[in-house]
Design a protein around this motif. Sequence first.
Motif, PDB file in Angstrom:
ATOM      1  N   SER A  57     -11.858  -2.661   2.846  1.00 26.78           N
ATOM      2  CA  SER A  57     -10.296  -2.950   2.769  1.00 26.78           C
ATOM      3  C   SER A  57     -10.382  -3.971   1.783  1.00 26.78           C
ATOM      4  O   SER A  57     -11.013  -5.034   1.773  1.00 26.78           O
ATOM      5  CB  SER A  57      -9.782  -3.205   4.225  1.00 26.78           C
ATOM      6  OG  SER A  57      -8.590  -3.937   4.065  1.00 26.78           O
ATOM      7  N   GLU A 101      -3.097 -13.171   4.472  1.00 23.03           N
ATOM      8  CA  GLU A 101      -2.244 -12.704   5.471  1.00 23.03           C
ATOM      9  C   GLU A 101      -1.982 -13.612   6.364  1.00 23.03           C
ATOM     10  O   GLU A 101      -0.799 -13.700   6.794  1.00 23.03           O
ATOM     11  CB  GLU A 101      -3.168 -11.268   5.990  1.00 23.03           C
ATOM     12  CG  GLU A 101      -3.472 -10.391   4.973  1.00 23.03           C
ATOM     13  CD  GLU A 101      -2.081  -9.838   4.348  1.00 23.03           C
ATOM     14  OE1 GLU A 101      -0.978  -9.848   5.071  1.00 23.03           O
ATOM     15  OE2 GLU A 101      -2.186  -9.284   3.114  1.00 23.03           O
ATOM     16  N   THR A 109       2.168  -1.224  -2.349  1.00 21.17           N
ATOM     17  CA  THR A 109       0.773  -1.130  -1.857  1.00 21.17           C
ATOM     18  C   THR A 109      -0.248  -1.822  -2.983  1.00 21.17           C
ATOM     19  O   THR A 109       0.191  -1.586  -4.146  1.00 21.17           O
ATOM     20  CB  THR A 109       0.175   0.314  -1.701  1.00 21.17           C
ATOM     21  OG1 THR A 109       1.097   0.831  -0.528  1.00 21.17           O
ATOM     22  CG2 THR A 109      -1.259   0.185  -1.209  1.00 21.17           C
ATOM     23  N   VAL A 130      -8.196  -4.632   8.710  1.00 20.33           N
ATOM     24  CA  VAL A 130      -9.021  -5.394   7.758  1.00 20.33           C
ATOM     25  C   VAL A 130     -10.391  -4.739   7.699  1.00 20.33           C
ATOM     26  O   VAL A 130     -11.260  -4.948   6.865  1.00 20.33           O
ATOM     27  CB  VAL A 130      -9.107  -6.710   8.351  1.00 20.33           C
ATOM     28  CG1 VAL A 130      -9.718  -7.042   9.638  1.00 20.33           C
ATOM     29  CG2 VAL A 130      -9.801  -7.829   7.362  1.00 20.33           C
ATOM     30  N   ASN A 149      -1.837  -4.850   8.034  1.00 18.95           N
ATOM     31  CA  ASN A 149      -2.804  -5.401   7.241  1.00 18.95           C
ATOM     32  C   ASN A 149      -3.848  -5.812   7.909  1.00 18.95           C
ATOM     33  O   ASN A 149      -5.120  -5.485   7.734  1.00 18.95           O
ATOM     34  CB  ASN A 149      -2.231  -6.215   6.361  1.00 18.95           C
ATOM     35  CG  ASN A 149      -1.439  -5.711   5.157  1.00 18.95           C
ATOM     36  OD1 ASN A 149      -1.384  -4.361   4.842  1.00 18.95           O
ATOM     37  ND2 ASN A 149      -0.692  -6.356   4.351  1.00 18.95           N
ATOM     38  N   SER A 182      -3.935  -3.077   0.975  1.00 14.00           N
ATOM     39  CA  SER A 182      -3.143  -3.961   1.700  1.00 14.00           C
ATOM     40  C   SER A 182      -1.602  -3.769   1.390  1.00 14.00           C
ATOM     41  O   SER A 182      -1.388  -2.922   0.216  1.00 14.00           O
ATOM     42  CB  SER A 182      -3.417  -5.437   1.675  1.00 14.00           C
ATOM     43  OG  SER A 182      -3.360  -5.741   0.134  1.00 14.00           O
ATOM     44  N   GLN A 183      -0.528  -3.991   1.948  1.00 12.40           N
ATOM     45  CA  GLN A 183       0.990  -3.669   1.745  1.00 12.40           C
ATOM     46  C   GLN A 183       1.354  -4.957   1.807  1.00 12.40           C
ATOM     47  O   GLN A 183       1.269  -5.928   2.579  1.00 12.40           O
ATOM     48  CB  GLN A 183       1.391  -2.884   2.689  1.00 12.40           C
ATOM     49  CG  GLN A 183       0.560  -1.090   2.592  1.00 12.40           C
ATOM     50  CD  GLN A 183       1.362  -0.545   3.493  1.00 12.40           C
ATOM     51  OE1 GLN A 183       0.945  -0.704   4.636  1.00 12.40           O
ATOM     52  NE2 GLN A 183       2.124   0.659   3.275  1.00 12.40           N
ATOM     53  N   THR A 184       2.488  -4.943   0.909  1.00 10.88           N
ATOM     54  CA  THR A 184       3.542  -6.434   1.044  1.00 10.88           C
ATOM     55  C   THR A 184       5.036  -5.911   1.013  1.00 10.88           C
ATOM     56  O   THR A 184       5.472  -4.765   0.417  1.00 10.88           O
ATOM     57  CB  THR A 184       3.402  -6.949  -0.374  1.00 10.88           C
ATOM     58  OG1 THR A 184       1.927  -7.533  -0.651  1.00 10.88           O
ATOM     59  CG2 THR A 184       4.193  -8.326  -0.458  1.00 10.88           C
ATOM     60  N   VAL A 199      -7.917  -6.227   2.127  1.00 14.29           N
ATOM     61  CA  VAL A 199      -7.165  -7.376   2.762  1.00 14.29           C
ATOM     62  C   VAL A 199      -7.873  -8.728   2.897  1.00 14.29           C
ATOM     63  O   VAL A 199      -8.809  -8.825   3.183  1.00 14.29           O
ATOM     64  CB  VAL A 199      -6.894  -6.970   4.457  1.00 14.29           C
ATOM     65  CG1 VAL A 199      -6.188  -7.998   5.048  1.00 14.29           C
ATOM     66  CG2 VAL A 199      -5.961  -5.516   4.404  1.00 14.29           C
TER      67      VAL A 199
END
Length: 272
Positions: free
Chosen positions: A232, A239, A78, A29, A25, A36-38, A234
């Motif tokens: 992005s 993060e 996502t 940026v 992530n 963004s992913q988790t 992000v």
Amino acid sequence: MVRSLWTAATGMIAQQTNVDVIANNLANVNTTGYKSQTAQFKTLLYQTVQSKTTSANGDTKPVGAQVGLGVRNASISTNFAQGSPTDTGLDTDFLILGKGFFAIQGIDGETYYTRNGAFNFTTSTNGMMLTTQEGYPVMDENGNPIELDSSQYQAENLSINADGQICYPDEKNNPQPIGVRIGLVQFSNPNGLEKKDESLYKVTEASGEARWESQDDSLTKSKIKQGYLEASNVQVVDEMVNLIVAQRAYEMNSKAITTTDEMMGQANQLKR
């Protein structure tokens, strides 16, 4: 104690994946249209140590004894929230306001999808074609590459309205639609899309088939804004906090392994 070694090891492996996702992530940026992913986690099987327990008086307790066997990564989801608009001033940069995706024809002939609207007009056999920066054709609402006759239209005079229609000025210099519209699609489950390189996505069974906005009246239509790109989504501060949390969790699992090792060493010393 051996069980605690394996449990803590699964935690370290899971947190390493978590750190990898956060690092990716942060690396993206500044990538246009990146989402963004988790990392998501779930527990492993539980081992039943005792199915029935009793009190000192011999009464049966309602709760048995089970020990967890660790954790694993369940999925990497996502976040498709809208990114901030970035003013580029370029007529071939397009921002999607809504849930839509641009349709792109890959080099293998397959259709891919993206939120990155950084396009160009390039020379083609029939005149000029709207393509991505990598040269992949952008598709219209009918799923065909967008090609225009360069003898009839000049790229610098073309414009795009909010509905995605390509316009060209008439004799009074007023932009008029020429009958070509940039295709936008939506998905029932965008999290099911397969991620490819160059900010592209591919359809899977989990995502469902692409639903063209121009053909599906049940969809909330997206809008296109010319001269802008989607940044992005992000959030660097979030993060960084997630990275610290993941690092501490990794350290705690490592400490559990060290503690178990010390306990096993002390148990071995009892024999001497």
